[in-house]
Design a protein around this motif. Structure first.
Motif, PDB file in Angstrom:
ATOM      1  N   TYR A  39       0.786  -1.240   0.000  1.00  0.00           N
ATOM      2  CA  TYR A  39       0.000   0.000   0.000  1.00  0.00           C
ATOM      3  C   TYR A  39       0.819   1.292   0.000  1.00  0.00           C
ATOM      4  O   TYR A  39       0.718   2.101   0.906  1.00  0.00           O
ATOM      5  CB  TYR A  39      -1.004  -0.031   1.166  1.00  0.00           C
ATOM      6  N   PHE A  47      -5.612  -0.864  -5.317  1.00  0.00           N
ATOM      7  CA  PHE A  47      -6.569  -1.585  -4.466  1.00  0.00           C
ATOM      8  C   PHE A  47      -7.964  -0.987  -4.613  1.00  0.00           C
ATOM      9  O   PHE A  47      -8.957  -1.718  -4.721  1.00  0.00           O
ATOM     10  CB  PHE A  47      -6.131  -1.614  -2.997  1.00  0.00           C
ATOM     11  N   TYR A  56     -14.409  -8.809  -8.236  1.00  0.00           N
ATOM     12  CA  TYR A  56     -14.132  -8.642  -6.796  1.00  0.00           C
ATOM     13  C   TYR A  56     -15.445  -8.342  -6.060  1.00  0.00           C
ATOM     14  O   TYR A  56     -15.823  -7.202  -5.838  1.00  0.00           O
ATOM     15  CB  TYR A  56     -13.078  -7.543  -6.573  1.00  0.00           C
ATOM     16  N   THR A 162     -10.475  -7.377   6.237  1.00  0.00           N
ATOM     17  CA  THR A 162      -9.031  -7.161   6.420  1.00  0.00           C
ATOM     18  C   THR A 162      -8.476  -8.172   7.416  1.00  0.00           C
ATOM     19  O   THR A 162      -7.309  -8.568   7.322  1.00  0.00           O
ATOM     20  CB  THR A 162      -8.784  -5.712   6.898  1.00  0.00           C
ATOM     21  N   ASN A 165      -6.523 -11.044   6.060  1.00  0.00           N
ATOM     22  CA  ASN A 165      -5.139 -10.930   5.581  1.00  0.00           C
ATOM     23  C   ASN A 165      -4.124 -11.339   6.656  1.00  0.00           C
ATOM     24  O   ASN A 165      -2.918 -11.319   6.413  1.00  0.00           O
ATOM     25  CB  ASN A 165      -4.846  -9.509   5.073  1.00  0.00           C
ATOM     26  N   TYR A 205      -9.256 -12.709  -7.325  1.00  0.00           N
ATOM     27  CA  TYR A 205      -7.851 -12.381  -7.041  1.00  0.00           C
ATOM     28  C   TYR A 205      -6.969 -12.513  -8.288  1.00  0.00           C
ATOM     29  O   TYR A 205      -5.752 -12.459  -8.191  1.00  0.00           O
ATOM     30  CB  TYR A 205      -7.332 -13.272  -5.890  1.00  0.00           C
ATOM     31  N   THR A 212      -5.382  -6.827 -10.462  1.00  0.00           N
ATOM     32  CA  THR A 212      -4.795  -7.478  -9.284  1.00  0.00           C
ATOM     33  C   THR A 212      -3.346  -7.877  -9.571  1.00  0.00           C
ATOM     34  O   THR A 212      -2.480  -7.779  -8.683  1.00  0.00           O
ATOM     35  CB  THR A 212      -5.629  -8.710  -8.857  1.00  0.00           C
ATOM     36  N   PHE A 215      -1.371  -4.827  -9.091  1.00  0.00           N
ATOM     37  CA  PHE A 215      -1.291  -4.545  -7.642  1.00  0.00           C
ATOM     38  C   PHE A 215      -0.171  -5.390  -7.013  1.00  0.00           C
ATOM     39  O   PHE A 215       0.660  -4.881  -6.241  1.00  0.00           O
ATOM     40  CB  PHE A 215      -2.654  -4.888  -7.045  1.00  0.00           C
ATOM     41  N   GLU A 279       0.684 -12.474  -0.227  1.00  0.00           N
ATOM     42  CA  GLU A 279      -0.557 -12.202   0.531  1.00  0.00           C
ATOM     43  C   GLU A 279      -1.336 -13.473   0.828  1.00  0.00           C
ATOM     44  O   GLU A 279      -1.350 -14.402   0.026  1.00  0.00           O
ATOM     45  CB  GLU A 279      -1.478 -11.250  -0.244  1.00  0.00           C
TER      46      GLU A 279
HETATM   47  C1  AVI Z   1      -7.553  -5.663   1.891  1.00  0.00           C
HETATM   48  N1  AVI Z   1      -7.907  -7.092   1.722  1.00  0.00           N
HETATM   49  C2  AVI Z   1      -9.069  -7.430   2.516  1.00  0.00           C
HETATM   50  C3  AVI Z   1      -7.999  -7.521   0.320  1.00  0.00           C
HETATM   51  C4  AVI Z   1      -8.375  -9.022   0.234  1.00  0.00           C
HETATM   52  O1  AVI Z   1      -9.364  -9.343  -0.420  1.00  0.00           O
HETATM   53  O2  AVI Z   1      -7.712  -9.833   0.869  1.00  0.00           O
HETATM   54  C5  AVI Z   1      -6.681  -7.289  -0.408  1.00  0.00           C
HETATM   55  C6  AVI Z   1      -6.693  -7.790  -1.826  1.00  0.00           C
HETATM   56  N2  AVI Z   1      -5.720  -8.470  -2.377  1.00  0.00           N
HETATM   57  C7  AVI Z   1      -6.030  -8.746  -3.632  1.00  0.00           C
HETATM   58  N3  AVI Z   1      -7.217  -8.281  -3.874  1.00  0.00           N
HETATM   59  C8  AVI Z   1      -7.654  -7.667  -2.761  1.00  0.00           C
END
Ligand code: AVI
Length: 325
Positions: A39, A47, A56, A162, A165, A205, A212, A215, A279
Protein backbone atom coordinates in the motif's frame (compact mmCIF):
# COMPACT_ATOMS: atom_id res chain seq x y z
CA UNK A 1 -4.48 5.10 -16.53
CA UNK A 2 -3.59 5.59 -12.87
CA UNK A 3 -0.89 8.15 -12.22
CA UNK A 4 2.28 6.72 -10.60
CA UNK A 5 3.10 8.17 -7.18
CA UNK A 6 6.67 8.97 -8.13
CA UNK A 7 7.98 9.66 -11.60
CA UNK A 8 10.67 7.35 -13.03
CA UNK A 9 14.15 7.98 -11.71
CA UNK A 10 12.99 9.64 -8.50
CA UNK A 11 13.89 7.81 -5.27
CA UNK A 12 12.22 8.15 -1.87
CA UNK A 13 13.64 7.57 1.59
CA UNK A 14 12.82 3.95 2.49
CA UNK A 15 11.06 2.89 5.66
CA UNK A 16 13.66 0.85 7.65
CA UNK A 17 11.02 -1.75 8.45
CA UNK A 18 10.25 -2.13 4.73
CA UNK A 19 13.95 -2.71 4.03
CA UNK A 20 14.23 -5.26 6.85
CA UNK A 21 11.05 -7.14 5.83
CA UNK A 22 12.09 -7.30 2.15
CA UNK A 23 15.70 -8.40 2.77
CA UNK A 24 14.67 -10.98 5.35
CA UNK A 25 11.69 -12.15 3.27
CA UNK A 26 13.72 -12.64 0.08
CA UNK A 27 16.42 -14.57 1.94
CA UNK A 28 14.10 -17.02 3.67
CA UNK A 29 12.43 -20.15 2.18
CA UNK A 30 9.67 -20.04 1.15
CA UNK A 31 10.27 -16.42 0.20
CA UNK A 32 7.59 -14.09 1.55
CA UNK A 33 7.05 -10.34 1.97
CA UNK A 34 4.24 -9.00 4.24
CA UNK A 35 1.18 -7.77 2.34
CA UNK A 36 1.13 -4.46 4.24
CA UNK A 37 3.88 -3.21 1.90
CA UNK A 38 1.49 -3.29 -1.09
CA UNK A 39 0.00 0.00 0.00
CA UNK A 40 2.16 2.82 -1.28
CA UNK A 41 0.20 5.52 -3.14
CA UNK A 42 0.07 3.48 -6.36
CA UNK A 43 -0.78 0.28 -4.48
CA UNK A 44 -3.62 2.04 -2.65
CA UNK A 45 -4.98 3.37 -5.95
CA UNK A 46 -4.79 -0.10 -7.49
CA UNK A 47 -6.57 -1.59 -4.47
CA UNK A 48 -9.29 1.04 -4.85
CA UNK A 49 -9.61 -0.05 -8.52
CA UNK A 50 -9.80 -3.72 -7.43
CA UNK A 51 -12.77 -2.95 -5.17
CA UNK A 52 -14.74 -1.80 -8.26
CA UNK A 53 -13.92 -4.84 -10.43
CA UNK A 54 -16.83 -7.08 -11.45
CA UNK A 55 -14.89 -10.15 -10.24
CA UNK A 56 -14.13 -8.64 -6.80
CA UNK A 57 -17.44 -9.32 -5.03
CA UNK A 58 -16.42 -8.58 -1.37
CA UNK A 59 -16.67 -4.77 -1.40
CA UNK A 60 -20.06 -4.39 -3.07
CA UNK A 61 -21.47 -7.39 -1.20
CA UNK A 62 -20.41 -6.09 2.21
CA UNK A 63 -21.70 -2.60 1.36
CA UNK A 64 -25.12 -4.04 0.49
CA UNK A 65 -25.17 -6.08 3.72
CA UNK A 66 -24.29 -2.98 5.76
CA UNK A 67 -27.21 -1.05 4.23
CA UNK A 68 -29.56 -3.56 5.84
CA UNK A 69 -27.50 -4.36 8.93
CA UNK A 70 -26.59 -0.87 10.18
CA UNK A 71 -30.15 0.24 11.13
CA UNK A 72 -30.46 -3.05 13.04
CA UNK A 73 -27.06 -2.44 14.65
CA UNK A 74 -28.41 0.94 15.81
CA UNK A 75 -31.43 -0.79 17.38
CA UNK A 76 -29.11 -3.16 19.27
CA UNK A 77 -26.33 -0.78 20.38
CA UNK A 78 -28.28 2.49 20.64
CA UNK A 79 -27.16 5.90 19.44
CA UNK A 80 -24.37 8.19 20.64
CA UNK A 81 -21.51 5.67 20.90
CA UNK A 82 -17.95 6.52 19.92
CA UNK A 83 -17.30 4.73 16.62
CA UNK A 84 -13.68 3.58 16.36
CA UNK A 85 -12.71 2.39 12.88
CA UNK A 86 -9.60 0.24 12.51
CA UNK A 87 -7.62 0.98 9.32
CA UNK A 88 -10.11 3.54 8.08
CA UNK A 89 -8.52 4.06 4.63
CA UNK A 90 -10.89 5.68 2.16
CA UNK A 91 -13.81 3.45 3.08
CA UNK A 92 -17.10 4.24 1.38
CA UNK A 93 -18.83 2.02 3.93
CA UNK A 94 -18.26 4.27 6.94
CA UNK A 95 -21.07 6.76 6.10
CA UNK A 96 -23.60 3.90 6.08
CA UNK A 97 -22.71 3.11 9.70
CA UNK A 98 -22.44 6.74 10.81
CA UNK A 99 -25.86 7.61 9.32
CA UNK A 100 -27.47 4.71 11.19
CA UNK A 101 -25.85 4.85 14.63
CA UNK A 102 -25.49 8.68 14.95
CA UNK A 103 -22.28 8.49 16.99
CA UNK A 104 -21.13 11.24 19.34
CA UNK A 105 -17.54 10.87 18.11
CA UNK A 106 -15.83 9.13 15.20
CA UNK A 107 -12.24 7.96 15.67
CA UNK A 108 -10.65 6.66 12.45
CA UNK A 109 -7.34 4.87 13.07
CA UNK A 110 -4.82 4.48 10.28
CA UNK A 111 -1.07 4.06 9.98
CA UNK A 112 -0.93 6.45 7.01
CA UNK A 113 -1.30 9.98 8.39
CA UNK A 114 -1.83 11.64 4.99
CA UNK A 115 -4.55 9.25 4.00
CA UNK A 116 -6.16 9.56 7.41
CA UNK A 117 -6.29 13.36 7.37
CA UNK A 118 -7.67 13.38 3.83
CA UNK A 119 -10.46 10.87 4.51
CA UNK A 120 -11.28 12.51 7.90
CA UNK A 121 -11.71 15.85 6.14
CA UNK A 122 -14.15 14.33 3.64
CA UNK A 123 -16.17 12.74 6.45
CA UNK A 124 -16.17 15.86 8.61
CA UNK A 125 -17.61 17.79 5.64
CA UNK A 126 -20.32 15.20 5.13
CA UNK A 127 -21.19 15.04 8.87
CA UNK A 128 -20.65 18.64 10.05
CA UNK A 129 -22.06 18.01 13.57
CA UNK A 130 -19.89 14.97 14.21
CA UNK A 131 -16.67 15.25 16.22
CA UNK A 132 -13.98 13.49 14.12
CA UNK A 133 -10.78 12.59 15.98
CA UNK A 134 -8.29 11.03 13.52
CA UNK A 135 -5.77 8.81 15.29
CA UNK A 136 -2.51 7.99 13.51
CA UNK A 137 -1.33 4.62 14.78
CA UNK A 138 -0.57 1.02 13.88
CA UNK A 139 -3.67 -0.68 15.23
CA UNK A 140 -1.81 -4.01 15.32
CA UNK A 141 -0.11 -2.75 18.49
CA UNK A 142 -1.59 -1.61 21.83
CA UNK A 143 -3.46 1.70 21.55
CA UNK A 144 -4.32 4.35 24.07
CA UNK A 145 -7.34 6.01 22.57
CA UNK A 146 -8.04 9.75 23.05
CA UNK A 147 -9.02 10.58 26.66
CA UNK A 148 -12.09 12.47 25.36
CA UNK A 149 -13.81 9.14 24.65
CA UNK A 150 -12.71 7.37 27.85
CA UNK A 151 -16.26 7.33 29.31
CA UNK A 152 -18.18 6.93 26.04
CA UNK A 153 -19.41 3.43 25.11
CA UNK A 154 -17.48 2.22 22.07
CA UNK A 155 -18.47 0.63 18.78
CA UNK A 156 -15.45 -0.78 16.90
CA UNK A 157 -15.72 -1.08 13.11
CA UNK A 158 -13.44 -3.37 11.11
CA UNK A 159 -14.96 -3.93 7.65
CA UNK A 160 -13.50 -5.24 4.39
CA UNK A 161 -12.42 -8.68 5.65
CA UNK A 162 -9.03 -7.16 6.42
CA UNK A 163 -8.86 -9.65 9.30
CA UNK A 164 -8.54 -12.29 6.57
CA UNK A 165 -5.14 -10.93 5.58
CA UNK A 166 -3.73 -12.15 8.92
CA UNK A 167 -2.90 -15.72 9.82
CA UNK A 168 -5.33 -16.88 12.55
CA UNK A 169 -2.68 -16.45 15.28
CA UNK A 170 -2.28 -12.77 14.40
CA UNK A 171 -6.03 -12.33 13.87
CA UNK A 172 -6.71 -13.53 17.42
CA UNK A 173 -3.94 -11.27 18.78
CA UNK A 174 -5.54 -8.33 16.98
CA UNK A 175 -9.05 -9.11 18.24
CA UNK A 176 -7.70 -9.32 21.79
CA UNK A 177 -5.81 -6.05 21.33
CA UNK A 178 -9.03 -4.40 20.08
CA UNK A 179 -10.84 -5.71 23.13
CA UNK A 180 -8.09 -4.26 25.32
CA UNK A 181 -8.28 -0.86 23.60
CA UNK A 182 -12.08 -0.61 23.47
CA UNK A 183 -12.75 -2.17 26.88
CA UNK A 184 -15.38 -4.49 28.36
CA UNK A 185 -18.88 -3.51 27.18
CA UNK A 186 -17.60 -2.46 23.78
CA UNK A 187 -19.24 -3.77 20.61
CA UNK A 188 -17.44 -4.72 17.41
CA UNK A 189 -18.90 -4.75 13.88
CA UNK A 190 -16.62 -6.79 11.65
CA UNK A 191 -16.73 -8.13 8.09
CA UNK A 192 -15.31 -11.53 7.10
CA UNK A 193 -15.36 -13.04 3.64
CA UNK A 194 -16.82 -16.55 3.49
CA UNK A 195 -15.48 -19.79 2.02
CA UNK A 196 -16.87 -20.47 -1.44
CA UNK A 197 -15.97 -22.19 -4.71
CA UNK A 198 -12.68 -21.58 -6.48
CA UNK A 199 -14.70 -20.62 -9.56
CA UNK A 200 -15.61 -17.41 -7.74
CA UNK A 201 -12.61 -16.98 -5.43
CA UNK A 202 -9.82 -17.20 -7.99
CA UNK A 203 -11.14 -14.61 -10.50
CA UNK A 204 -11.64 -12.22 -7.56
CA UNK A 205 -7.85 -12.38 -7.04
CA UNK A 206 -6.86 -12.75 -10.71
CA UNK A 207 -9.16 -10.52 -12.74
CA UNK A 208 -9.41 -10.43 -16.51
CA UNK A 209 -8.08 -6.85 -16.79
CA UNK A 210 -4.95 -7.65 -14.78
CA UNK A 211 -5.57 -5.01 -12.09
CA UNK A 212 -4.79 -7.48 -9.28
CA UNK A 213 -1.69 -8.59 -11.19
CA UNK A 214 -0.56 -4.95 -11.40
CA UNK A 215 -1.29 -4.54 -7.64
CA UNK A 216 0.90 -7.57 -6.85
CA UNK A 217 3.71 -6.62 -9.29
CA UNK A 218 3.73 -3.04 -7.96
CA UNK A 219 5.43 -4.45 -4.85
CA UNK A 220 8.51 -5.28 -6.97
CA UNK A 221 8.42 -1.81 -8.53
CA UNK A 222 8.25 -0.29 -5.05
CA UNK A 223 11.25 -2.38 -3.95
CA UNK A 224 13.24 -1.23 -6.99
CA UNK A 225 12.31 2.39 -6.43
CA UNK A 226 12.63 2.66 -2.65
CA UNK A 227 15.34 0.10 -1.92
CA UNK A 228 17.53 0.66 -4.98
CA UNK A 229 16.68 -2.75 -6.46
CA UNK A 230 17.15 -4.02 -10.02
CA UNK A 231 14.51 -6.77 -9.99
CA UNK A 232 13.45 -7.61 -13.57
CA UNK A 233 9.74 -7.05 -12.98
CA UNK A 234 8.82 -8.34 -16.47
CA UNK A 235 10.29 -11.74 -15.50
CA UNK A 236 7.62 -12.23 -12.80
CA UNK A 237 3.99 -13.20 -13.10
CA UNK A 238 1.08 -12.83 -10.72
CA UNK A 239 -0.31 -16.06 -9.34
CA UNK A 240 -3.42 -16.60 -7.18
CA UNK A 241 -4.02 -20.05 -5.64
CA UNK A 242 -6.63 -21.48 -3.28
CA UNK A 243 -5.05 -23.25 -0.30
CA UNK A 244 -7.92 -25.50 0.80
CA UNK A 245 -6.11 -26.82 3.88
CA UNK A 246 -5.79 -23.29 5.29
CA UNK A 247 -8.97 -21.91 3.71
CA UNK A 248 -7.20 -18.99 2.08
CA UNK A 249 -6.44 -17.46 -1.27
CA UNK A 250 -2.69 -16.91 -1.60
CA UNK A 251 -1.03 -14.44 -3.92
CA UNK A 252 2.47 -15.12 -5.18
CA UNK A 253 4.93 -13.56 -7.63
CA UNK A 254 6.38 -16.32 -9.76
CA UNK A 255 9.74 -16.10 -11.57
CA UNK A 256 9.13 -17.13 -15.20
CA UNK A 257 12.84 -17.99 -15.73
CA UNK A 258 16.04 -18.35 -13.72
CA UNK A 259 17.07 -14.85 -12.67
CA UNK A 260 19.34 -12.80 -10.42
CA UNK A 261 18.94 -9.34 -8.93
CA UNK A 262 20.15 -7.08 -6.14
CA UNK A 263 18.23 -5.15 -3.51
CA UNK A 264 20.01 -2.64 -1.28
CA UNK A 265 23.35 -4.12 -2.44
CA UNK A 266 22.36 -7.72 -1.53
CA UNK A 267 22.30 -10.37 -4.28
CA UNK A 268 19.48 -12.86 -4.78
CA UNK A 269 18.96 -15.70 -7.25
CA UNK A 270 15.68 -17.37 -8.10
CA UNK A 271 15.00 -20.42 -10.24
CA UNK A 272 12.22 -20.30 -12.83
CA UNK A 273 8.95 -21.40 -11.15
CA UNK A 274 10.03 -20.23 -7.70
CA UNK A 275 7.69 -17.75 -6.01
CA UNK A 276 7.61 -14.90 -3.52
CA UNK A 277 4.52 -15.27 -1.32
CA UNK A 278 2.93 -11.82 -0.97
CA UNK A 279 -0.56 -12.20 0.53
CA UNK A 280 -2.98 -14.49 2.35
CA UNK A 281 -6.70 -13.84 2.28
CA UNK A 282 -8.35 -16.21 4.74
CA UNK A 283 -12.02 -17.05 4.33
CA UNK A 284 -14.25 -17.95 7.27
CA UNK A 285 -17.40 -20.06 7.33
CA UNK A 286 -20.12 -18.92 9.77
CA UNK A 287 -18.96 -21.17 12.62
CA UNK A 288 -15.28 -20.43 11.90
CA UNK A 289 -16.04 -16.71 12.24
CA UNK A 290 -17.85 -17.21 15.55
CA UNK A 291 -14.97 -19.29 16.95
CA UNK A 292 -12.41 -16.73 15.80
CA UNK A 293 -14.36 -13.95 17.52
CA UNK A 294 -14.70 -15.93 20.76
CA UNK A 295 -10.97 -16.79 20.68
CA UNK A 296 -10.31 -13.07 20.49
CA UNK A 297 -12.56 -12.29 23.48
CA UNK A 298 -15.68 -11.21 21.57
CA UNK A 299 -19.09 -12.85 22.02
CA UNK A 300 -21.13 -12.90 18.78
CA UNK A 301 -24.55 -11.26 19.23
CA UNK A 302 -25.86 -10.88 15.67
CA UNK A 303 -24.84 -11.65 12.09
CA UNK A 304 -25.89 -10.79 8.58
CA UNK A 305 -25.13 -12.11 5.13
CA UNK A 306 -26.20 -11.53 1.50
CA UNK A 307 -28.77 -13.73 -0.31
CA UNK A 308 -25.97 -15.91 -1.76
CA UNK A 309 -24.08 -16.21 1.55
CA UNK A 310 -20.88 -14.83 0.04
CA UNK A 311 -19.83 -12.54 2.89
CA UNK A 312 -20.52 -12.27 6.62
CA UNK A 313 -20.95 -9.22 8.86
CA UNK A 314 -20.83 -9.94 12.61
CA UNK A 315 -21.71 -7.95 15.70
CA UNK A 316 -19.92 -9.07 18.85
CA UNK A 317 -19.63 -7.84 22.42
CA UNK A 318 -16.63 -7.71 24.76
CA UNK A 319 -18.32 -9.34 27.74
CA UNK A 320 -16.81 -9.98 31.15
CA UNK A 321 -14.78 -13.18 30.88
CA UNK A 322 -16.24 -16.40 32.28
CA UNK A 323 -13.38 -18.86 31.72
CA UNK A 324 -15.01 -22.01 33.13
CA UNK A 325 -18.51 -23.46 32.60
C1 AVI B 1 -7.55 -5.66 1.89
N1 AVI B 1 -7.91 -7.09 1.72
C2 AVI B 1 -9.07 -7.43 2.52
C3 AVI B 1 -8.00 -7.52 0.32
C4 AVI B 1 -8.38 -9.02 0.23
O1 AVI B 1 -9.36 -9.34 -0.42
O2 AVI B 1 -7.71 -9.83 0.87
C5 AVI B 1 -6.68 -7.29 -0.41
C6 AVI B 1 -6.69 -7.79 -1.83
N2 AVI B 1 -5.72 -8.47 -2.38
C7 AVI B 1 -6.03 -8.75 -3.63
N3 AVI B 1 -7.22 -8.28 -3.87
C8 AVI B 1 -7.65 -7.67 -2.76
Amino acid sequence: MLKPEIEDGEQTLADPQFRADVLEGLARRPRAIPARWFYDRRGSELFEAITNLPEYYPTRTERAILETACPEVADIVGKGRAVVEFGSGSSTKTPILLEAVAPSVYVPIDISGDFLRQSSKVLAERFPDLLVLPFEADFMGPLSLPKTIADTPKLGFFPGSTIGNMIPLMAVDLLRAMRGSLGVGAILLIGMDRIKGEDMLLPAYDDADGVTAAFNLNLLERINRELGGDIPVEAFQHKAVWNDDRARVEMHLEAVRDLAFTVDGRSFEMAGGETIHTENSHKYGVRDARILLRAGGWTPVAEWTDPEGLFGVYLAEAQVERPAP
